[in-house]
Design an enzyme around this catalytic site. Structure first.
Site, PDB file in Angstrom:
ATOM      1  N   GLU A 431      -6.299 -11.688   4.358  1.00  0.00           N
ATOM      2  CA  GLU A 431      -5.558 -11.192   3.200  1.00  0.00           C
ATOM      3  C   GLU A 431      -4.409 -12.161   2.991  1.00  0.00           C
ATOM      4  O   GLU A 431      -3.951 -12.790   3.957  1.00  0.00           O
ATOM      5  CB  GLU A 431      -5.020  -9.791   3.504  1.00  0.00           C
ATOM      6  CG  GLU A 431      -4.458  -9.056   2.306  1.00  0.00           C
ATOM      7  CD  GLU A 431      -2.985  -8.721   2.424  1.00  0.00           C
ATOM      8  OE1 GLU A 431      -2.386  -8.388   1.403  1.00  0.00           O
ATOM      9  OE2 GLU A 431      -2.420  -8.829   3.524  1.00  0.00           O
ATOM     10  N   TYR A 475       1.066  -3.319  -0.987  1.00  0.00           N
ATOM     11  CA  TYR A 475       1.904  -4.325  -1.649  1.00  0.00           C
ATOM     12  C   TYR A 475       1.711  -4.137  -3.148  1.00  0.00           C
ATOM     13  O   TYR A 475       1.190  -4.985  -3.866  1.00  0.00           O
ATOM     14  CB  TYR A 475       1.550  -5.744  -1.181  1.00  0.00           C
ATOM     15  CG  TYR A 475       2.016  -5.991   0.232  1.00  0.00           C
ATOM     16  CD1 TYR A 475       3.378  -5.998   0.529  1.00  0.00           C
ATOM     17  CD2 TYR A 475       1.131  -6.170   1.273  1.00  0.00           C
ATOM     18  CE1 TYR A 475       3.836  -6.176   1.826  1.00  0.00           C
ATOM     19  CE2 TYR A 475       1.566  -6.353   2.576  1.00  0.00           C
ATOM     20  CZ  TYR A 475       2.919  -6.349   2.847  1.00  0.00           C
ATOM     21  OH  TYR A 475       3.371  -6.526   4.127  1.00  0.00           O
TER      22      TYR A 475
HETATM   23  P1  FDA Z   1       8.339   4.611   0.105  1.00  0.00           P
HETATM   24  O1  FDA Z   1       9.156   5.713   0.605  1.00  0.00           O
HETATM   25  O2  FDA Z   1       8.905   3.740  -0.963  1.00  0.00           O
HETATM   26  O3  FDA Z   1       6.921   5.155  -0.304  1.00  0.00           O
HETATM   27  C1  FDA Z   1       5.881   4.343  -0.820  1.00  0.00           C
HETATM   28  C2  FDA Z   1       4.976   5.211  -1.724  1.00  0.00           C
HETATM   29  O4  FDA Z   1       4.476   6.335  -0.998  1.00  0.00           O
HETATM   30  C3  FDA Z   1       5.721   5.787  -2.917  1.00  0.00           C
HETATM   31  O5  FDA Z   1       4.810   5.930  -3.994  1.00  0.00           O
HETATM   32  C4  FDA Z   1       6.143   7.159  -2.433  1.00  0.00           C
HETATM   33  O6  FDA Z   1       6.404   8.072  -3.473  1.00  0.00           O
HETATM   34  C5  FDA Z   1       4.956   7.556  -1.576  1.00  0.00           C
HETATM   35  N1  FDA Z   1       5.340   8.434  -0.462  1.00  0.00           N
HETATM   36  C6  FDA Z   1       6.311   8.185   0.449  1.00  0.00           C
HETATM   37  N2  FDA Z   1       6.362   9.192   1.329  1.00  0.00           N
HETATM   38  C7  FDA Z   1       5.414  10.075   0.992  1.00  0.00           C
HETATM   39  C8  FDA Z   1       5.014  11.324   1.542  1.00  0.00           C
HETATM   40  N3  FDA Z   1       5.614  11.827   2.612  1.00  0.00           N
HETATM   41  N4  FDA Z   1       4.021  12.017   0.928  1.00  0.00           N
HETATM   42  C9  FDA Z   1       3.408  11.506  -0.177  1.00  0.00           C
HETATM   43  N5  FDA Z   1       3.763  10.325  -0.732  1.00  0.00           N
HETATM   44  C10 FDA Z   1       4.755   9.607  -0.154  1.00  0.00           C
HETATM   45  N6  FDA Z   1       2.600  -3.075   4.948  1.00  0.00           N
HETATM   46  C11 FDA Z   1       1.744  -3.300   5.964  1.00  0.00           C
HETATM   47  O7  FDA Z   1       0.609  -2.813   5.937  1.00  0.00           O
HETATM   48  N7  FDA Z   1       2.131  -4.040   7.041  1.00  0.00           N
HETATM   49  C12 FDA Z   1       3.374  -4.567   7.157  1.00  0.00           C
HETATM   50  O8  FDA Z   1       3.666  -5.224   8.146  1.00  0.00           O
HETATM   51  C13 FDA Z   1       4.288  -4.337   6.091  1.00  0.00           C
HETATM   52  N8  FDA Z   1       5.547  -4.870   6.112  1.00  0.00           N
HETATM   53  C14 FDA Z   1       6.407  -4.667   5.055  1.00  0.00           C
HETATM   54  C15 FDA Z   1       7.679  -5.244   5.068  1.00  0.00           C
HETATM   55  C16 FDA Z   1       8.539  -5.060   3.986  1.00  0.00           C
HETATM   56  C17 FDA Z   1       9.922  -5.656   4.046  1.00  0.00           C
HETATM   57  C18 FDA Z   1       8.118  -4.321   2.865  1.00  0.00           C
HETATM   58  C19 FDA Z   1       9.033  -4.133   1.672  1.00  0.00           C
HETATM   59  C20 FDA Z   1       6.863  -3.748   2.842  1.00  0.00           C
HETATM   60  C21 FDA Z   1       6.000  -3.916   3.935  1.00  0.00           C
HETATM   61  N9  FDA Z   1       4.730  -3.349   3.951  1.00  0.00           N
HETATM   62  C22 FDA Z   1       3.871  -3.579   4.987  1.00  0.00           C
HETATM   63  C23 FDA Z   1       4.296  -2.513   2.826  1.00  0.00           C
HETATM   64  C24 FDA Z   1       4.546  -1.037   3.156  1.00  0.00           C
HETATM   65  O9  FDA Z   1       3.532  -0.584   4.024  1.00  0.00           O
HETATM   66  C25 FDA Z   1       4.515  -0.182   1.882  1.00  0.00           C
HETATM   67  O10 FDA Z   1       5.497  -0.619   0.996  1.00  0.00           O
HETATM   68  C26 FDA Z   1       4.682   1.295   2.171  1.00  0.00           C
HETATM   69  O11 FDA Z   1       4.212   2.038   1.069  1.00  0.00           O
HETATM   70  C27 FDA Z   1       6.121   1.656   2.456  1.00  0.00           C
HETATM   71  O12 FDA Z   1       6.246   2.973   2.875  1.00  0.00           O
HETATM   72  P2  FDA Z   1       7.694   3.660   2.801  1.00  0.00           P
HETATM   73  O13 FDA Z   1       7.571   5.046   3.256  1.00  0.00           O
HETATM   74  O14 FDA Z   1       8.682   2.776   3.468  1.00  0.00           O
HETATM   75  O15 FDA Z   1       7.996   3.550   1.261  1.00  0.00           O
END
Ligand code: FDA
Length: 539
Positions: A431, A475
């Site tokens: 990827e 992403y």
């Molecule tokens: P966030 O809270 O923003 O949620 C992401 C999405 O999921 C949103 O649409 C949100 O509404 C929904 N959501 C969140 N919590 C929920 C819940 N409890 N129930 C239902 N929906 C929910 N990916 C990867 O595979 N390997 C990696 O190593 C990385 N590394 C990485 C580094 C950095 C700096 C970033 C910015 C991103 C990554 N990612 C990644 C991508 C990451 O897996 C992806 O952005 C996730 O969706 C982030 O989850 P969060 O809960 O942090 O985000």
């Protein structure tokens, strides 16, 4: 507005709270707050759970989980309230009142959504922020754990390592990513060639559906349980917690880094890597990062390919393996380090190795503005194609850009495409995630960085997957297509949906239609139901 007398007290408390903060609100906002305050019942809870604009803590709560400063400008639409539930009943109440008073709900766990969808919306909205849902229970005897959605991967890894150094969990490399969003989109990191995605290792979940019912795997049924493990967040319900299967790791693993710049044959070595890396034993993870760096000639820049990896084994085994299969890399002992798995988490997360406590620090790394795009590659890119890719990294906009390229193969080849919504399995060499970053101060110029990432994406077209051009939902990239705010047809959503999910998109739409036919849980790239009420009205 007429409020029942017996229930005035909590609402009056909110009124006092809002007056003190100078907030002016319109009718539906009051109705929502009235609804929620009645259900939360006491002032002390209300003051800990509801943050409206102009509340002194509103901005800090909002910004605490923004991991892309592209979406924290004065022009970025803000939620009228942020709700930080302390318990499940608060989550249900928020859902109930948002539905009743017509507010869109954005669920936020770690806040890493690269398009900011967990905390930005163009229509009036509230954020349900799961920052208080961070409990983790590790059961080493049964090799399982329960993790609440608001916990970060760093907190999860820390909790596992506090109990054992021979169990781990195969999820992402950035310690501040939240379990909630990450597991909802798949999630991979250094153990994925051995054990698959985070989502492949989830065995139960606790979710609130659109009707406020609290469901587990059995009561939600296998279709919904399938969909929430990779079908994207904010779509099927609010996932409160996940039961995960822990995986064995040796007490000692070996990590390595080898840097090769253009003058050191980076292009040729990367070209060769494409033929080898996906076939290496699944105990080995290998990632290539392409970045712009200083050249040995003063004032000049070059492009570097950083080959970084980890073997679930010792250094001698690693060196023998690489010398046998990939001698061009020139891996030597000084490039390698033996350490525990939890130390490897620090290594890959770009954190100092001194103390694992840093995994609990959500602010350990700077937050920048960024745009991401992703591709899957099934045939080796010819050398001439790699040369062009490298030369794009010499451009001015690429000072803070990276192409992150993990080799696929291993366990990923063994899991059928339809096992979970994440379809990118056998047949992928790697990827590629392209990320361009800039500082918050440079936001006025964000267009130039975004257009660089679009040019790079366009340049890569001949070398990557086709029909569909596949992409990784974690992403998220809104350039691939977006939903309307109200009705989105299957055809319209198919434009982005097949890229993220291939044929699994069809089953995701069926599940969505069954569990949330009115499309309450939605964002710019959530799965739409087949026949929504707007369609019925003929819009
Ligand atoms: P966030 O809270 O923003 O949620 C992401 C999405 O999921 C949103 O649409 C949100 O509404 C929904 N959501 C969140 N919590 C929920 C819940 N409890 N129930 C239902 N929906 C929910 N990916 C990867 O595979 N390997 C990696 O190593 C990385 N590394 C990485 C580094 C950095 C700096 C970033 C910015 C991103 C990554 N990612 C990644 C991508 C990451 O897996 C992806 O952005 C996730 O969706 C982030 O989850 P969060 O809960 O942090 O985000």
């Amino acid at each position: 507005m007429k409020f029942p007398q017996f229930s005035m007290l909590p609402f009056l408390m909110v009124v006092v709270m809002l007056s003190l903060s100078g907030t002016t609100l319109s009718h539906p906002h009051w109705d929502f707050l009235h609804c929620l305050s009645l259900r939360l019942a006491d002032y002390s809870t209300i003051s800990k759970v509801i943050y409206v604009q102009n509340n002194p803590s509103y901005s800090s709560v909002l910004n605490a989980s923004i991991h892309n400063t592209r979406f924290s400008t004065p022009a970025t639409p803000k939620p009228f309230a942020i709700i930080t539930p302390l318990k499940t009943s608060h989550v249900r109440s928020t859902l109930y009142c948002s539905k009743k008073h017509g507010f869109q709900l954005r669920i936020r766990s770690g806040g890493h959504d690269v398009e900011g969808l967990s905390y930005v919306s163009e229509v009036p909205f509230v954020i349900l922020d799961l920052l208080n849902f961070r409990a983790i229970k590790v059961d080493t005897k049964n090799e399982v754990a329960w993790v609440q959605s608001g916990a970060t991967l760093g907190e999860l890894y820390y909790a596992i390592a506090a109990k054992t150094n021979t169990l781990a969990f195969p999820a992402g490399m950035c310690h501040t990513v939240g379990a909630g969003g990450h597991f909802s989109g798949g999630g991979y990191g250094t153990l994925f060639r051995k054990y698959g995605l985070a989502a492949d290792n989830i065995i139960d979940a606790r979710m609130i559906d659109v009707n406020g019912r609290i469901l587990d795997r059995k009561s939600m049924g296998e279709d919904v349980f399938w969909a929430i493990r990779g079908g994207g967040g904010n779509t099927f319900g609010i996932v409160l917690a996940w039961k995960i299967k822990l995986v064995p790791v040796p007490a000692v693993v070996t990590v390595f880094t080898v840097n090769k710049n253009l003058e050191q044959n980076a292009t040729k070595i990367f070209h060769r890597w494409q033929y080898i890396a996906h076939k290496l034993p699944d105990d080995l993870f290998m990632n290539v990062w392409i970045t712009k760096v200083n050249s040995s000639q003063v004032g000049m820049k070059t492009v570097q390919a950083t080959f970084r990896g980890m073997l679930l084994g010792g250094v001698d085994e690693l060196i023998a393996l690489i010398q046998d299969k990939f001698p061009e890399l020139g891996l030597a002992e000084e490039n390698c380090n033996e350490m525990s798995w939890i130390e490897s988490v620090l290594y890959f997360g770009g954190l100092p190795l001194q103390s694992v406590d840093i995994l609990l620090d959500k602010n350990a790394l700077p937050t920048l503005s960024l745009k991401a795009k992703s591709d899957y590659v099934k045939e080796p890119i010819p050398e001439s194609g790699i040369e062009g890719l490298m030369s794009m990294f010499l451009e001015e906009e690429a000072d803070n850009a990276v192409a992150m390229i993990p080799a696929f193969g291993g366990k990923m080849d063994d899991i059928p495409e339809n096992e979970l919504p994440y379809p990118h399995r056998a047949g992928n060499l790697f990827e590629a995630t392209y990320i361009v970053q800039w500082t918050k101060e440079e936001n006025a110029e964000s267009g130039k960085y975004i257009s660089w990432s679009r040019r790079l994406y366009s340049y890569m077209t001949p070398y990557v997957s086709k029909s569909p051009r596949e992409a990784y939902v974690n992403y998220r990239d809104l350039d691939l297509g977006i939903n309307n705010n109200d009705y989105t047809s299957y055809e319209q959503a198919s434009i982005w949906g097949f890229k993220y999910f291939k044929n699994n998109f069809k089953r995701l739409v069926q599940v969505k239609t069954k569990v949330d036919p009115m499309n309450f849980f939605r964002n710019e790239q959530s799965i739409p139901p087949l026949l929504s009420p707007w369609k019925k009205k003929g819009n």
